[in-house]
Write a protein that holds these residues in place. Sequence first.
Motif, PDB file in Angstrom:
ATOM      1  N   LEU A   1       0.831  -1.182   0.000  1.00  0.00           N
ATOM      2  CA  LEU A   1       0.000   0.000   0.000  1.00  0.00           C
ATOM      3  C   LEU A   1       0.879   1.252   0.000  1.00  0.00           C
ATOM      4  CD1 LEU A   1      -3.058   0.367  -0.085  1.00  0.00           C
ATOM      5  CD2 LEU A   1      -3.019   0.708   2.399  1.00  0.00           C
ATOM      6  N   TRP A   2       2.021   1.140  -0.676  1.00  0.00           N
ATOM      7  CA  TRP A   2       2.936   2.265  -0.835  1.00  0.00           C
ATOM      8  C   TRP A   2       3.535   2.194  -2.229  1.00  0.00           C
ATOM      9  CZ3 TRP A   2       7.670  -0.110  -1.583  1.00  0.00           C
ATOM     10  CH2 TRP A   2       7.872  -1.346  -0.974  1.00  0.00           C
ATOM     11  N   ASN A   3       4.176   3.279  -2.652  1.00  0.00           N
ATOM     12  CA  ASN A   3       4.683   3.379  -4.017  1.00  0.00           C
ATOM     13  C   ASN A   3       6.163   3.729  -3.999  1.00  0.00           C
ATOM     14  OD1 ASN A   3       4.569   3.356  -6.801  1.00  0.00           O
ATOM     15  ND2 ASN A   3       3.791   5.427  -6.980  1.00  0.00           N
ATOM     16  N   ALA A   4       6.988   2.914  -4.638  1.00  0.00           N
ATOM     17  CA  ALA A   4       8.444   3.081  -4.608  1.00  0.00           C
ATOM     18  C   ALA A   4       8.910   4.059  -5.683  1.00  0.00           C
ATOM     19  CB  ALA A   4       9.128   1.732  -4.780  1.00  0.00           C
ATOM     20  N   ILE A   5       8.620   5.344  -5.465  1.00  0.00           N
ATOM     21  CA  ILE A   5       9.137   6.405  -6.335  1.00  0.00           C
ATOM     22  C   ILE A   5       9.583   7.578  -5.463  1.00  0.00           C
ATOM     23  CG2 ILE A   5       7.646   5.747  -8.258  1.00  0.00           C
ATOM     24  CD1 ILE A   5       6.002   8.287  -7.679  1.00  0.00           C
ATOM     25  N   ASP A   6      10.182   8.584  -6.092  1.00  0.00           N
ATOM     26  CA  ASP A   6      10.570   9.839  -5.428  1.00  0.00           C
ATOM     27  C   ASP A   6      11.491   9.601  -4.225  1.00  0.00           C
ATOM     28  OD1 ASP A   6       8.862  10.870  -7.296  1.00  0.00           O
ATOM     29  OD2 ASP A   6       7.404  11.681  -5.886  1.00  0.00           O
ATOM     30  N   PRO A   7      12.640   8.952  -4.425  1.00  0.00           N
ATOM     31  CA  PRO A   7      13.526   8.671  -3.292  1.00  0.00           C
ATOM     32  C   PRO A   7      14.270   9.906  -2.800  1.00  0.00           C
ATOM     33  CG  PRO A   7      14.593   8.049  -5.333  1.00  0.00           C
ATOM     34  CD  PRO A   7      13.193   8.456  -5.696  1.00  0.00           C
ATOM     35  N   ASN A   8      14.559   9.906  -1.508  1.00  0.00           N
ATOM     36  CA  ASN A   8      15.487  10.870  -0.904  1.00  0.00           C
ATOM     37  C   ASN A   8      16.205  10.154   0.231  1.00  0.00           C
ATOM     38  OD1 ASN A   8      15.370  13.185   1.659  1.00  0.00           O
ATOM     39  ND2 ASN A   8      16.715  13.502  -0.071  1.00  0.00           N
ATOM     40  N   VAL A   9      17.532  10.229   0.239  1.00  0.00           N
ATOM     41  CA  VAL A   9      18.334   9.518   1.235  1.00  0.00           C
ATOM     42  C   VAL A   9      19.047  10.519   2.129  1.00  0.00           C
ATOM     43  CG1 VAL A   9      20.293   7.957   1.576  1.00  0.00           C
ATOM     44  CG2 VAL A   9      18.608   7.487  -0.221  1.00  0.00           C
ATOM     45  N   ILE A  10      18.996  10.261   3.431  1.00  0.00           N
ATOM     46  CA  ILE A  10      19.682  11.099   4.408  1.00  0.00           C
ATOM     47  C   ILE A  10      20.456  10.201   5.361  1.00  0.00           C
ATOM     48  CG2 ILE A  10      17.639  11.168   5.913  1.00  0.00           C
ATOM     49  CD1 ILE A  10      18.560  14.024   6.738  1.00  0.00           C
ATOM     50  N   ILE A  11      21.617  10.680   5.782  1.00  0.00           N
ATOM     51  CA  ILE A  11      22.427   9.989   6.777  1.00  0.00           C
ATOM     52  C   ILE A  11      22.187  10.685   8.117  1.00  0.00           C
ATOM     53  CG2 ILE A  11      24.719   9.134   7.363  1.00  0.00           C
ATOM     54  CD1 ILE A  11      23.714   8.244   4.584  1.00  0.00           C
ATOM     55  N   ASP A  12      21.709   9.965   9.128  1.00  0.00           N
ATOM     56  CA  ASP A  12      21.365  10.620  10.387  1.00  0.00           C
ATOM     57  C   ASP A  12      22.609  10.912  11.223  1.00  0.00           C
ATOM     58  OD1 ASP A  12      22.082   8.316  11.807  1.00  0.00           O
ATOM     59  OD2 ASP A  12      20.015   7.688  12.187  1.00  0.00           O
ATOM     60  N   GLU A  13      22.410  11.494  12.407  1.00  0.00           N
ATOM     61  CA  GLU A  13      23.535  11.929  13.236  1.00  0.00           C
ATOM     62  C   GLU A  13      24.371  10.765  13.746  1.00  0.00           C
ATOM     63  OE1 GLU A  13      19.952  11.643  16.056  1.00  0.00           O
ATOM     64  OE2 GLU A  13      20.345  12.216  13.978  1.00  0.00           O
ATOM     65  N   ASP A  14      23.829   9.556  13.678  1.00  0.00           N
ATOM     66  CA  ASP A  14      24.576   8.361  14.087  1.00  0.00           C
ATOM     67  C   ASP A  14      25.258   7.672  12.901  1.00  0.00           C
ATOM     68  OD1 ASP A  14      23.774   8.627  16.782  1.00  0.00           O
ATOM     69  OD2 ASP A  14      21.855   7.692  16.318  1.00  0.00           O
ATOM     70  N   GLY A  15      25.127   8.252  11.722  1.00  0.00           N
ATOM     71  CA  GLY A  15      25.730   7.659  10.536  1.00  0.00           C
ATOM     72  C   GLY A  15      24.880   6.591   9.875  1.00  0.00           C
ATOM     73  N   THR A  16      23.613   6.470  10.274  1.00  0.00           N
ATOM     74  CA  THR A  16      22.707   5.470   9.710  1.00  0.00           C
ATOM     75  C   THR A  16      21.999   6.037   8.482  1.00  0.00           C
ATOM     76  OG1 THR A  16      22.306   4.545  11.903  1.00  0.00           O
ATOM     77  CG2 THR A  16      20.718   3.992  10.173  1.00  0.00           C
ATOM     78  N   PRO A  17      22.017   5.313   7.359  1.00  0.00           N
ATOM     79  CA  PRO A  17      21.328   5.807   6.158  1.00  0.00           C
ATOM     80  C   PRO A  17      19.846   5.432   6.151  1.00  0.00           C
ATOM     81  CG  PRO A  17      22.582   3.840   5.617  1.00  0.00           C
ATOM     82  CD  PRO A  17      22.813   4.104   7.084  1.00  0.00           C
ATOM     83  N   TRP A  18      19.011   6.374   5.752  1.00  0.00           N
ATOM     84  CA  TRP A  18      17.569   6.184   5.653  1.00  0.00           C
ATOM     85  C   TRP A  18      17.088   6.693   4.301  1.00  0.00           C
ATOM     86  CZ3 TRP A  18      14.949   4.006   9.798  1.00  0.00           C
ATOM     87  CH2 TRP A  18      15.634   3.974  11.013  1.00  0.00           C
TER      88      TRP A  18
END
Length: 335
Positions: A153-170
């Motif tokens: 029930l979600w759509n895999a488009i329009d990605p944006n990636v950020i690395i948080d303050e702990d170095g974890t990628p989201w």
Amino acid sequence: MKHITSFLFLLAVAGVLQASPPRKPSSVIPIGKVMTHDPVLAKQGDTYYLFATGQGISVMSSKDMKNWKFEKPVFDKAPQWAVEAIKGYNGHTWAPDILYHNGLYHLFYSCSAFGKNTSAIGHATNPTLDPSSPDFKWTDHGKVIQSVPNRDLWNAIDPNVIIDEDGTPWMTFGSFWDGIKLVKLTSDLNGVAQPEEWHSLCRRPRSFDLPEDEAGDGAVEAPFIMKHGEYYYLFVSFDYCCRGLKSNYKVMVGRSKTVTGPYLDKEGKALNRGGGSLVVQGNRDYAGVGHNAAYHLDGKDYFICHAYSVAEEGTPKLIVREMTWTPDGWPIVDL
């Protein structure tokens, strides 16, 4: 039929359908004449690189963010993995994201059958963005995630990636359906980290009696997360893009002290419960202002997006504006 017309309009203005030959890579275009959709930005050395929806992902370069030169697109043909994996995919790659991480430039891109959640997000890397460098080479790593109708029930488009303050990628992404999602990635950014960790960041009410490619009053897409001060800011685009001067796209925002949310608007309402504070919308000069990105560069904060020019009968334009902040920490963008 109107959705097919909207798609053809998008392809035409993005450079997929061309009435004339494409510009040569050496062509220099002032910012007011740059036609683009879904722009994102990176800087290497003294050069800015703009990536956008277009044939194979359009690329332009600039020394001043005012005059742009066309570079070679990222892909010279559709990624084969996407052709094989996505039913109804026509070879068009769009809505990219770009970031520098662990010595590589990471490009994420969307592959989809338009108007359906038969979609996937791909990932490619390059050690440099300078096409004159001997190290310049895009390496495609294939699919990061894929959405499947009747399963997701979600759509895999329009990605944006950020690395948080702990170095974890989201990676945040999404459109229509059940809104904007966030998923933790592996350290190489090639896939979803195990055990899987997913979050819902933004939702709007949507009737499931509507056709797949309609969201009614529930349209939301194009997420972008920026860290400023102690907050993460989630920008999203509400309503409809890609209809020329009939587009009513607008950019909304919420903020959170953690990247996973919940993101709250100025009134304290959570974006995953229909909240969102207005950042910018159309005016007498532009319609359909949206699909933005935001960056801290050269000591300033910048907001970039696309919009449709009223004076030029709906031609999509690149908008670059310096972004300032209210005393209590909310973004200000003057169109």
